[in-house]
Design a protein around this motif. Structure first.
Motif, PDB file in Angstrom:
ATOM      1  N   ASN A  48       0.814  -1.215   0.000  1.00 28.80           N
ATOM      2  CA  ASN A  48       0.000   0.000   0.000  1.00 28.80           C
ATOM      3  C   ASN A  48       0.854   1.274   0.000  1.00 28.80           C
ATOM      4  OD1 ASN A  48      -2.382   1.337  -0.167  1.00 28.80           O
ATOM      5  ND2 ASN A  48      -2.833   1.281   2.019  1.00 28.80           N
ATOM      6  N   ASN A  49       2.068   1.162  -0.567  1.00 28.31           N
ATOM      7  CA  ASN A  49       2.959   2.318  -0.728  1.00 28.31           C
ATOM      8  C   ASN A  49       3.281   2.998   0.611  1.00 28.31           C
ATOM      9  OD1 ASN A  49       4.532   3.496  -2.635  1.00 28.31           O
ATOM     10  ND2 ASN A  49       3.046   5.080  -3.203  1.00 28.31           N
ATOM     11  N   THR A  50       3.453   2.214   1.652  1.00 28.74           N
ATOM     12  CA  THR A  50       3.784   2.729   2.980  1.00 28.74           C
ATOM     13  C   THR A  50       5.230   3.215   2.997  1.00 28.74           C
ATOM     14  OG1 THR A  50       2.316   1.088   3.928  1.00 28.74           O
ATOM     15  CG2 THR A  50       3.864   2.136   5.434  1.00 28.74           C
ATOM     16  N   PRO A  51       5.509   4.415   3.489  1.00 28.96           N
ATOM     17  CA  PRO A  51       6.902   4.888   3.527  1.00 28.96           C
ATOM     18  C   PRO A  51       7.724   4.131   4.572  1.00 28.96           C
ATOM     19  CG  PRO A  51       5.429   6.554   4.415  1.00 28.96           C
ATOM     20  CD  PRO A  51       4.582   5.439   3.926  1.00 28.96           C
ATOM     21  N   TYR A  52       8.922   3.689   4.150  1.00 26.68           N
ATOM     22  CA  TYR A  52       9.821   3.030   5.101  1.00 26.68           C
ATOM     23  C   TYR A  52      10.791   4.036   5.712  1.00 26.68           C
ATOM     24  CZ  TYR A  52      13.253   2.979   1.317  1.00 26.68           C
ATOM     25  OH  TYR A  52      14.101   3.339   0.315  1.00 26.68           O
ATOM     26  N   TYR A  53      10.890   5.230   5.151  1.00 27.50           N
ATOM     27  CA  TYR A  53      11.695   6.316   5.718  1.00 27.50           C
ATOM     28  C   TYR A  53      10.859   7.593   5.656  1.00 27.50           C
ATOM     29  CZ  TYR A  53      15.882   8.945   6.891  1.00 27.50           C
ATOM     30  OH  TYR A  53      16.799   9.738   7.518  1.00 27.50           O
ATOM     31  N   PRO A  54       9.975   7.787   6.633  1.00 28.52           N
ATOM     32  CA  PRO A  54       9.052   8.922   6.574  1.00 28.52           C
ATOM     33  C   PRO A  54       9.759  10.257   6.821  1.00 28.52           C
ATOM     34  CG  PRO A  54       8.732   7.690   8.597  1.00 28.52           C
ATOM     35  CD  PRO A  54       9.748   6.945   7.796  1.00 28.52           C
ATOM     36  N   SER A  55       9.274  11.268   6.149  1.00 23.43           N
ATOM     37  CA  SER A  55       9.780  12.619   6.350  1.00 23.43           C
ATOM     38  C   SER A  55       8.863  13.332   7.340  1.00 23.43           C
ATOM     39  CB  SER A  55       9.806  13.369   5.022  1.00 23.43           C
ATOM     40  OG  SER A  55      10.126  14.721   5.239  1.00 23.43           O
ATOM     41  N   LEU A  56       9.443  13.920   8.376  1.00 27.45           N
ATOM     42  CA  LEU A  56       8.653  14.633   9.374  1.00 27.45           C
ATOM     43  C   LEU A  56       8.251  16.025   8.890  1.00 27.45           C
ATOM     44  CD1 LEU A  56      10.632  13.650  12.586  1.00 27.45           C
ATOM     45  CD2 LEU A  56       8.539  12.644  11.689  1.00 27.45           C
ATOM     46  N   THR A  57       9.084  16.627   8.038  1.00 27.94           N
ATOM     47  CA  THR A  57       8.795  17.983   7.573  1.00 27.94           C
ATOM     48  C   THR A  57       7.882  18.011   6.359  1.00 27.94           C
ATOM     49  OG1 THR A  57      10.826  17.973   6.260  1.00 27.94           O
ATOM     50  CG2 THR A  57      10.967  18.885   8.486  1.00 27.94           C
ATOM     51  N   ASP A  58       8.030  17.042   5.453  1.00 30.51           N
ATOM     52  CA  ASP A  58       7.214  17.002   4.238  1.00 30.51           C
ATOM     53  C   ASP A  58       6.788  15.556   3.968  1.00 30.51           C
ATOM     54  OD1 ASP A  58       5.935  17.565   1.888  1.00 30.51           O
ATOM     55  OD2 ASP A  58       7.776  17.763   0.711  1.00 30.51           O
ATOM     56  N   PRO A  59       5.630  15.145   4.442  1.00 28.37           N
ATOM     57  CA  PRO A  59       5.199  13.744   4.278  1.00 28.37           C
ATOM     58  C   PRO A  59       5.148  13.266   2.826  1.00 28.37           C
ATOM     59  CG  PRO A  59       3.801  14.851   5.867  1.00 28.37           C
ATOM     60  CD  PRO A  59       4.681  15.904   5.237  1.00 28.37           C
ATOM     61  N   SER A  60       4.953  14.175   1.870  1.00 28.62           N
ATOM     62  CA  SER A  60       4.918  13.745   0.468  1.00 28.62           C
ATOM     63  C   SER A  60       6.315  13.391  -0.045  1.00 28.62           C
ATOM     64  CB  SER A  60       4.292  14.819  -0.410  1.00 28.62           C
ATOM     65  OG  SER A  60       5.093  15.978  -0.409  1.00 28.62           O
ATOM     66  N   SER A  61       7.360  13.775   0.680  1.00 31.11           N
ATOM     67  CA  SER A  61       8.736  13.445   0.293  1.00 31.11           C
ATOM     68  C   SER A  61       9.245  12.185   0.984  1.00 31.11           C
ATOM     69  CB  SER A  61       9.673  14.601   0.633  1.00 31.11           C
ATOM     70  OG  SER A  61       9.333  15.743  -0.103  1.00 31.11           O
ATOM     71  N   SER A  62       8.397  11.477   1.689  1.00 27.31           N
ATOM     72  CA  SER A  62       8.805  10.250   2.366  1.00 27.31           C
ATOM     73  C   SER A  62       9.225   9.203   1.339  1.00 27.31           C
ATOM     74  CB  SER A  62       7.664   9.700   3.210  1.00 27.31           C
ATOM     75  OG  SER A  62       7.324  10.617   4.214  1.00 27.31           O
ATOM     76  N   LEU A  63      10.195   8.376   1.727  1.00 21.37           N
ATOM     77  CA  LEU A  63      10.681   7.345   0.816  1.00 21.37           C
ATOM     78  C   LEU A  63       9.814   6.097   0.900  1.00 21.37           C
ATOM     79  CD1 LEU A  63      14.558   7.446   1.121  1.00 21.37           C
ATOM     80  CD2 LEU A  63      13.142   8.182  -0.786  1.00 21.37           C
ATOM     81  N   THR A  64       9.347   5.689  -0.254  1.00 19.45           N
ATOM     82  CA  THR A  64       8.635   4.413  -0.385  1.00 19.45           C
ATOM     83  C   THR A  64       9.465   3.528  -1.300  1.00 19.45           C
ATOM     84  OG1 THR A  64       7.393   5.128  -2.310  1.00 19.45           O
ATOM     85  CG2 THR A  64       6.402   5.579  -0.161  1.00 19.45           C
TER      86      THR A  64
END
Length: 106
Positions: free
Chosen positions: A50-66
């Motif tokens: 479900n495209n869950t981020p494995y390295y979430p960004s705290l400042t910009d959630p759309s930039s989290s790494l999936t």
């Protein structure tokens, strides 16, 4: 513990067969290695689900790494798949040629 098992391995290194006490230690090492690989693969599978981020960004959630946005393109993955098949074949050929040339000198 583990130190005594390692000492037993080195004590029996010169013998032709390993003692029976060392064999379970080797087998449990293989099992724990397999278990580690399976756990890591499951974690990546869960992170990729479900495209869950494995390295979430705290400042910009759309930039989290999936897994989807951090992997290479289809072309690169295809090329690297072929390279991963060809390189061991080339290494095996080099080893065979080296062995064949070394055999001629004897």
């Amino acid at each position: 513990g583990h130190f005594h098992k390692i000492v037993k391995v080195f004590e029996h290194a010169g013998r032709k067969s390993a003692p029976r006490a060392v064999v379970p230690a080797v087998e449990s090492g293989l099992q724990s290695g397999t278990g580690t690989i399976l756990v890591v693969l499951c974690l990546f599978w869960i992170a990729g689900y479900n495209n869950t981020p494995y390295y979430p960004s705290l400042t910009d959630p759309s930039s989290s790494l999936t897994i989807f946005n951090s992997s290479s393109s289809h072309f690169t993955l295809t090329c690297m798949s072929w390279v991963s098949i060809i390189v061991p074949a080339v290494a095996a050929y080099i080893a065979y040629a080296w062995y064949a040339m070394d055999r001629k000198h004897e």
